[in-house]
Design a protein around this motif. Structure first.
Motif, short mmCIF file in Angstrom:
data_model
loop_
_atom_site.label_atom_id
_atom_site.label_comp_id
_atom_site.label_asym_id
_atom_site.label_seq_id
_atom_site.Cartn_x
_atom_site.Cartn_y
_atom_site.Cartn_z
N LYS B 307 73.44 66.90 130.87
CA LYS B 307 73.55 68.28 131.38
C LYS B 307 73.09 68.62 132.71
O LYS B 307 73.30 69.76 133.19
CB LYS B 307 72.60 68.88 130.19
N GLY B 308 72.31 67.66 133.28
CA GLY B 308 71.80 68.19 134.60
C GLY B 308 70.52 67.24 134.94
O GLY B 308 70.21 66.30 134.52
N ALA B 309 69.67 67.64 136.00
CA ALA B 309 68.60 67.12 136.32
C ALA B 309 67.32 67.31 135.34
O ALA B 309 66.90 68.32 135.19
CB ALA B 309 68.08 67.35 137.74
N LEU B 310 66.89 66.36 134.60
CA LEU B 310 65.85 66.38 133.64
C LEU B 310 64.63 65.82 134.33
O LEU B 310 64.59 64.74 134.95
CB LEU B 310 66.19 65.71 132.40
N GLY B 311 63.55 66.80 134.35
CA GLY B 311 62.31 66.15 135.09
C GLY B 311 61.11 66.43 134.31
O GLY B 311 60.84 67.17 133.46
N TYR B 312 60.08 65.35 134.45
CA TYR B 312 59.08 65.52 133.71
C TYR B 312 58.06 65.29 134.86
O TYR B 312 57.94 64.42 135.55
CB TYR B 312 58.78 63.99 132.93
N VAL B 325 51.98 68.20 130.33
CA VAL B 325 53.54 67.69 130.19
C VAL B 325 54.37 69.00 130.53
O VAL B 325 54.33 69.74 129.67
CB VAL B 325 53.90 66.93 129.10
N LYS B 326 54.82 68.74 131.72
CA LYS B 326 55.79 69.97 132.10
C LYS B 326 57.26 69.23 132.05
O LYS B 326 57.53 68.61 132.82
CB LYS B 326 55.62 70.80 133.40
N ILE B 327 57.94 70.17 131.32
CA ILE B 327 59.31 69.18 131.31
C ILE B 327 60.68 70.27 131.74
O ILE B 327 60.67 71.18 131.58
CB ILE B 327 59.94 68.87 129.98
N ARG B 328 61.16 69.78 133.03
CA ARG B 328 61.97 70.57 133.67
C ARG B 328 63.31 70.55 132.87
O ARG B 328 63.90 69.42 133.31
CB ARG B 328 62.11 70.19 135.09
N VAL B 329 63.90 71.34 132.16
CA VAL B 329 65.08 70.90 131.47
C VAL B 329 66.38 71.83 131.91
O VAL B 329 66.28 72.84 132.61
CB VAL B 329 64.94 71.42 129.79
N PRO B 330 67.40 70.95 132.23
CA PRO B 330 68.75 71.40 132.86
C PRO B 330 69.11 72.90 132.03
O PRO B 330 69.58 73.91 133.09
CB PRO B 330 69.63 70.26 132.79
N SER B 331 69.21 72.99 130.77
CA SER B 331 69.76 73.95 130.22
C SER B 331 69.07 75.07 130.49
O SER B 331 69.69 76.37 130.61
CB SER B 331 69.83 73.84 128.70
N LEU B 361 70.13 74.78 123.12
CA LEU B 361 69.31 75.62 123.04
C LEU B 361 67.73 75.02 122.62
O LEU B 361 66.43 75.40 123.02
CB LEU B 361 69.22 76.68 122.22
N GLY B 362 67.89 73.87 122.19
CA GLY B 362 66.68 72.99 121.94
C GLY B 362 65.77 72.48 123.07
O GLY B 362 64.75 72.47 123.19
N GLU B 363 66.78 72.43 124.01
CA GLU B 363 66.38 71.85 125.31
C GLU B 363 65.69 73.21 125.86
O GLU B 363 64.74 73.10 126.63
CB GLU B 363 67.51 71.43 126.15
N SER B 364 66.43 74.08 126.02
CA SER B 364 66.19 75.29 126.82
C SER B 364 64.96 76.01 126.42
O SER B 364 64.13 76.30 126.92
CB SER B 364 67.26 76.39 126.68
N ASP B 365 64.45 76.05 125.00
CA ASP B 365 63.51 76.53 124.48
C ASP B 365 62.18 75.77 124.48
O ASP B 365 61.29 76.34 124.01
CB ASP B 365 63.89 77.13 122.85
N LYS B 366 62.55 74.38 124.40
CA LYS B 366 61.45 73.38 124.28
C LYS B 366 60.61 73.78 122.98
O LYS B 366 59.48 73.65 123.02
CB LYS B 366 60.47 73.39 125.32
#
Lengths: 172, 366
Positions: B307-312, B325-331, B361-366
């Motif tokens: 979906k885009g750039a996923l960053g950890y 742990v911060k997860i940068r989610v594309p959504s 939304l699972g990604e967007s909401d973590k």
């Protein structure tokens, strides 16, 4: 298959490691332009991290985005980190990438106090909007100048800041 | 006689067939036009980042499966790369190739679901069944590979969990040979369809500068013409061993954002074919100590997720559990400027705009 015949790919191939030269050049340029702003700097695993004073943050960010030698047009992430045993307590960490010049930077800012606050960089990168809302929601860090600072994950009337270390895992 | 009109607040509630998950959109509409859109997320917030602080590093990997559950393998990939960079662990070449293989299969699974749901949202309901039917073939391959259809947990610290079973390569080749005929069918059904084009062409055009500024990444960014694909720009895990193209769009409208993913499926098939042809022998896991304790430090690793750039962003304090742990989610970032994107368009266009962003939304909401 003996050990010597196995081909290994190390975990830091060219893509995932920063360039030493680029990091040095970045650091020199920033320190020259903002001599009082940078508190400390470190290069670890190929990544350059600078810690700046919060009063210089907005100006530095504007420079990092707009200057042609910096050209950090992509703000990847803003995170908050809670260090409860340290004063100032919170770290706000910004990850910046430049797509054209292929360099990257991590900028940290240490803030603390009973009501931690820092300048908002929404005027520099629009993508900072929701990331700052998340840091506000999870840590309670206020971003001065943010157009719409309200909670994003938790309900609007929630009490407490979940990602702080003193907040229990199962909530209250 | 002048009709009195007023703006109506429409709640496109958390439960809605078109919102791709539990997303609440508060639309302010004037007759048929959207005046403003506010996204209310957090319905699927599970505290993944807080949970991650209580788990050991290897336990973090199955947790990341639940982020973008459509293509879970990619989340594992990012997490493992970040942990390996922190702990300076070496990954065997065969494992890297298998990581690429599973990641590209995950990408195809994701894009097939995207094409299916996009077709359904825009009105071509048949597309939903066609896309999901082909997606079943990919999920069958995953089941053969790691035992699970959805939350794969295949890529682990040091390599991959197990080697490919017998018969996998044959089945994979059969899939690769079969897929182009299906893509041709989708092309006739959707891409060449005049009604589809009228619904998606020139809707919500985003310029390259705006796209980067608002935080769009992945196929949506490339649709606006920005050539930024982390697999090419900052190759990780042997992606530089393979030859593939990065599709770029010209207009940055809804149709381009849709078409990018369509073309990416073709490129992924190309990559998988090369992986299977060139797969080297060797172990599939590097040496990892029983209790993984990376040195004190921090690392930020970005990969090109579906979906885009996923960053950890991992911070280690020297113990067996990560400090932060911060997860940068594309959504999350793709959704953030939905107000700017939907303003001024019709409600029907608003649905198409929401669908083209590829949100989960699972990604967007973590």
């Amino acid at each position: 298959m003996t050990e010597t015949e196995t081909e290994f790919l190390t975990t830091t191939p060219p893509g995932l490691t920063g360039d030493e030269e680029k990091n040095e050049k970045l650091l020199k340029t920033i320190e020259l332009k903002f001599p009082n702003a940078v508190e400390e700097s470190q290069v670890n695993l190929g990544e350059l991290t600078i810690v700046v004073k919060s009063e210089h943050l907005l100006e530095l960010m504007r420079f990092l985005r707009n200057d042609s030698a910096m050209d950090f047009k992509y703000l990847a992430d803003i995170s908050g980190v809670d260090w409860p045993d340290r004063t100032p307590r919170f770290d706000v960490v910004y990850h910046l990438f430049s797509i054209t010049l292929r360099h990257r930077l991590r900028v940290k800012c240490r803030i603390g106090g009973d009501e931690p606050a820092i300048d908002s960089i929404v005027s520099v990168w629009k993508s900072a909007n929701w990331h700052e809302r998340e840091a506000f929601d999870m840590f309670g860090i206020t971003f001065k100048g943010h157009p719409d600072l309200r909670r994003i994950y938790m309900p609007q009337d929630w009490d407490g800041y979940p990602l702080r270390k003193d907040y229990p895992l199962r909530g209250r | 006689m002048v009709l009195k009109t007023e703006e109506v607040l429409l709640n496109m509630g958390p439960q809605h067939p078109s919102t791709h998950g539990v997303l609440r959109l508060i639309l302010s509409i004037d007759q048929e036009n959207v005046r403003s859109a506010d996204a209310d997320i957090g319905y699927l917030h599970r505290g993944i980042e807080k949970l991650a602080e209580t788990m050991t590093y290897p336990q973090l990997v199955p947790l990341t499966d639940r982020l973008d559950y459509i293509a879970s393998v990619l989340n594992n990939h990012g997490a493992c790369l970040a942990m390996e960079k922190l702990g300076q662990i070496e990954v065997p070449l065969r494992a890297s190739y298998l990581r690429v293989l599973s990641s590209e299969l995950g990408r195809i699974a994701n894009h097939l679901l995207y094409i299916a749901c996009f077709g359904m949202d825009v009105g071509a309901v048949t597309m939903l069944i066609y896309g999901l039917r082909e997606r079943e073939l990919v999920l069958d391959l995953f089941e053969m590979l790691c035992g699970a259809r959805l939350t794969h947990n295949y890529i682990c610290l040091g390599g991959v969990r197990h080697d490919i079973p017998d018969g996998f390569i044959g089945k994979c080749r059969a899939f690769l040979d079969f897929m182009p005929s299906m893509l041709k069918e989708y092309r006739e059904l959707l891409v060449g369809n005049r009604i589809f084009r009228q619904r998606t062409r020139d809707i919500c055009r985003i310029s390259p500068e705006t796209a980067l500024d608002i935080g769009l990444t992945g196929p949506s960014l490339r649709a606006s013409g920005v050539n930024w694909d982390l697999r090419k720009a900052e190759p990780y895990s042997a992606y530089d061993h393979f030859d593939f193209e990065v599709p770029l769009g010209k207009r940055g409208d809804v149709f381009d954002r849709f078409h990018m993913r369509f073309l990416e499926v073709e490129q992924s098939l190309k990559i998988i074919r090369q992986v299977i042809d060139k797969l080297p022998e060797g172990p599939v896991r590097g040496k990892v100590s029983k209790v993984f304790k990376p040195p004190v430090g921090e690392v930020y690793v970005q990969i090109e997720a579906a979906k885009g750039a996923l960053g950890y962003y991992l911070i280690s304090d020297g113990s067996a559990k990560p400090y932060r742990v911060k997860i940068r989610v594309p959504s999350f970032s793709n959704l953030s400027h939905i107000n700017m994107m939907m303003k001024g368009w019709l409600i029907a266009d608003a649905i198409a705009i929401l669908a083209c962003l590829d949100l989960v939304l699972g990604e967007s909401d973590k």
